[in-house]
Design a protein around this motif. Structure first.
Motif, PDB file in Angstrom:
ATOM      1  N   GLY A 198       0.632  -1.332  -0.805  1.00  0.00           N
ATOM      2  CA  GLY A 198      -0.089  -0.058   0.102  1.00  0.00           C
ATOM      3  C   GLY A 198       0.640   1.312  -0.087  1.00  0.00           C
ATOM      4  O   GLY A 198       0.264   2.599  -0.780  1.00  0.00           O
ATOM      5  N   PHE A 199       1.732   0.734   0.494  1.00  0.00           N
ATOM      6  CA  PHE A 199       2.842   2.741   1.074  1.00  0.00           C
ATOM      7  C   PHE A 199       3.652   2.637  -0.862  1.00  0.00           C
ATOM      8  O   PHE A 199       3.987   3.789  -0.759  1.00  0.00           O
ATOM      9  CB  PHE A 199       3.719   2.203   1.968  1.00  0.00           C
ATOM     10  N   SER A 200       4.183   1.645  -0.944  1.00  0.00           N
ATOM     11  CA  SER A 200       4.366   2.103  -2.789  1.00  0.00           C
ATOM     12  C   SER A 200       3.992   2.919  -3.833  1.00  0.00           C
ATOM     13  O   SER A 200       3.796   3.328  -4.300  1.00  0.00           O
ATOM     14  CB  SER A 200       4.704  -0.026  -3.339  1.00  0.00           C
ATOM     15  N   ASP A 204       4.356   5.982  -5.241  1.00  0.00           N
ATOM     16  CA  ASP A 204       4.748   5.878  -6.164  1.00  0.00           C
ATOM     17  C   ASP A 204       3.764   6.862  -7.292  1.00  0.00           C
ATOM     18  O   ASP A 204       4.026   8.500  -8.053  1.00  0.00           O
ATOM     19  CB  ASP A 204       4.238   4.436  -7.066  1.00  0.00           C
ATOM     20  N   ASN A 205       2.989   7.356  -6.489  1.00  0.00           N
ATOM     21  CA  ASN A 205       1.218   7.831  -7.028  1.00  0.00           C
ATOM     22  C   ASN A 205       1.800   9.229  -7.131  1.00  0.00           C
ATOM     23  O   ASN A 205       1.494  10.793  -7.557  1.00  0.00           O
ATOM     24  CB  ASN A 205      -0.377   7.815  -6.946  1.00  0.00           C
ATOM     25  N   PHE A 209       2.724  12.830  -9.096  1.00  0.00           N
ATOM     26  CA  PHE A 209       1.806  13.978  -8.888  1.00  0.00           C
ATOM     27  C   PHE A 209       2.919  15.322  -8.291  1.00  0.00           C
ATOM     28  O   PHE A 209       2.720  16.190  -8.833  1.00  0.00           O
ATOM     29  CB  PHE A 209       1.065  14.339  -7.507  1.00  0.00           C
ATOM     30  N   ALA A 210       3.673  14.951  -7.440  1.00  0.00           N
ATOM     31  CA  ALA A 210       4.809  16.055  -7.553  1.00  0.00           C
ATOM     32  C   ALA A 210       5.500  16.570  -8.071  1.00  0.00           C
ATOM     33  O   ALA A 210       5.985  17.354  -7.932  1.00  0.00           O
ATOM     34  CB  ALA A 210       5.764  16.074  -5.681  1.00  0.00           C
ATOM     35  N   LYS A 211       6.122  15.769  -8.835  1.00  0.00           N
ATOM     36  CA  LYS A 211       6.542  15.859 -10.256  1.00  0.00           C
ATOM     37  C   LYS A 211       5.743  16.909 -11.398  1.00  0.00           C
ATOM     38  O   LYS A 211       6.510  17.454 -11.958  1.00  0.00           O
ATOM     39  CB  LYS A 211       7.439  14.327 -11.054  1.00  0.00           C
ATOM     40  N   GLN A 212       4.765  16.434 -11.278  1.00  0.00           N
ATOM     41  CA  GLN A 212       3.614  17.257 -11.757  1.00  0.00           C
ATOM     42  C   GLN A 212       3.956  18.692 -11.729  1.00  0.00           C
ATOM     43  O   GLN A 212       3.085  19.455 -12.861  1.00  0.00           O
ATOM     44  CB  GLN A 212       2.060  16.504 -12.567  1.00  0.00           C
ATOM     45  N   GLN A 213       3.476  18.774 -10.432  1.00  0.00           N
ATOM     46  CA  GLN A 213       3.256  20.113  -9.884  1.00  0.00           C
ATOM     47  C   GLN A 213       4.767  20.640 -10.420  1.00  0.00           C
ATOM     48  O   GLN A 213       4.840  22.036  -9.382  1.00  0.00           O
ATOM     49  CB  GLN A 213       2.373  19.848  -8.600  1.00  0.00           C
TER      50      GLN A 213
END
Length: 396
Positions: A198-200, A204-205, A209-213
């Motif tokens: 679950g953490f993985s 990953d998501n 999302f952080a790189k997109q922002q």
């Protein structure tokens, strides 16, 4: 119906029926007021005086003006007092504390179960994989409402002037925090909670999302530690909420076993119900449960008794059966609690000295007035586990 979807229509219909039928037909009200539970009436001052062998003191209005407040009536503690039984009816239940909250929550859980069963049948008949599972939403709402009610009950302990209840809740909260932090460091080879996978997926998501922002300084280890600490804090909060329900469950279990000493079958069911949390915990210990059934050792080879997917389903069904068992034993636990009034009177008879009549009446009445509080403390942990399991099954 084509625009709204059959699931939404059934959900709105269930909400409308619940609102209109609650004053006339309520499962929560039937559970307490079906005539199977008996409360104890408090004795009047006249009855206590008759048992003590003296007449009821009479004061005129003139005496009360001259003497001010009259002295409280006292009787010997060892009087031959036997409380009168009476079945709990709907009129009696209206004066109970948190009765309206209890009635609404239990009725909501019943309708949530109905919506969930409908959605399960609907998904088995129709390919509705692209639709939102309304039954899962009702299950999650039941869990959230149960937590809110537990929080309301705990807030009364925190507002207590004595402070002992507050200390108990805090102690259970810190103990749950410690246990949660220990569980988080245990490998998945022993406790298969699925946290690592679950953490993985979560991180990953989050990284995408952080790189997109445009966050270049994204740090997975720091964020992972923060999420784990937050999860441990949530577990500590839930542990504090379940402090007094757990203590109450232990006391009513002991009293129920003593009350049914002449019925071995009921005692066995009570013990199974009391040990059900241990059974649930063992099901998630991988070397004891999954490894033993999926890869059962047979000499130098291993035999598959049940498949991995079947084991997951069996594990969830065992939790549902244990919750149903506890729900079926509700009457025995509630009657054991109501019997505390007569038990207190029997203990009082063994003491020496005198006691005010008003104290006897208050003690007997207080036990009955907290019946719905005790019922909530008994039912809410069951609803939490049951509907969390159903939501887990519905969400895959």
């Amino acid at each position: 119906m084509a625009l709204m979807g059959i699931q939404l229509v059934v959900s709105l219909l269930a909400a409308s029926i619940m609102q209109r039928m609650a004053p006339h037909c309520s499962f929560a009200r039937w559970l307490l007021c079906n005539g199977s539970l008996f409360r104890f009436k408090h004795p009047s001052e006249g009855e206590l005086c008759a048992l003590a062998g003296k007449q009821m003191p009479k004061q005129t209005r003139r005496d009360r003006r001259q003497n001010g407040e009259s002295k409280p009536l006292t009787v010997p503690k060892d009087i031959d007092l036997h409380l009168e039984k009476a079945p709990v009816n709907a009129m009696d239940a209206l004066v109970l504390r948190f009765f309206l909250e209890y009635q609404w929550l239990v009725d909501f859980a019943v309708y949530a179960m109905g919506v969930y069963l409908f959605t399960e049948c609907y998904y088995n008949i129709v390919d509705a994989s692209k639709e939102v599972n309304i039954g899962a939403i009702w299950c999650v709402l039941t869990v959230l409402f149960s937590l809110k009610t537990l929080h309301t009950l705990m807030s009364h302990y925190f507002r207590s002037e004595e402070g002992g209840e507050r200390s108990v809740c805090l102690a259970f909260g810190f103990l749950s925090l410690l246990v949660a932090m220990l569980v988080l460091v245990v490998r998945e080879d022993y406790l298969e909670f699925g946290l690592e996978s679950g953490f993985s997926n979560l991180f990953d998501n989050l990284e995408v999302f952080a790189k997109q922002q445009g966050f270049a300084d994204w740090s997975i280890p720091v964020t992972k530690l923060t999420v784990k600490l937050g999860l441990a804090a949530v577990c500590a909060y839930i542990g504090a909420l379940l402090a007094f329900p757990g203590l109450r469950m232990a006391q009513t279990h002991l009293d129920a076993v003593q009350m049914n000493s002449d019925s071995p079958l009921i005692q066995i069911l009570l013990h199974m119900s009391f040990l059900s949390p241990v059974i649930v915990l063992v099901l998630w210990v991988k070397p004891i449960a999954r490894d033993f059934l999926v890869n059962a050792p047979m000499g130098k080879t291993s035999v598959t008794i049940v498949s991995s997917a079947a084991f997951d389903s069996i594990r969830l069904w065992i939790i549902v059966v244990l919750c149903v068992l506890r729900l079926g034993l509700t009457r025995y636990h509630m009657q054991a609690y109501l019997n505390l009034a007569q038990k207190w009177v029997e203990q009082m008879k063994k003491e020496a000295g005198r006691i005010a009549a008003i104290d006897i009446q208050r003690k007997v009445t207080r036990i009955f007035c907290y019946l719905t509080v005790v019922t909530l403390q008994y039912l809410l942990p069951i609803l939490l586990i049951l509907f969390s399991t159903l939501a887990l099954k519905a969400l895959g």
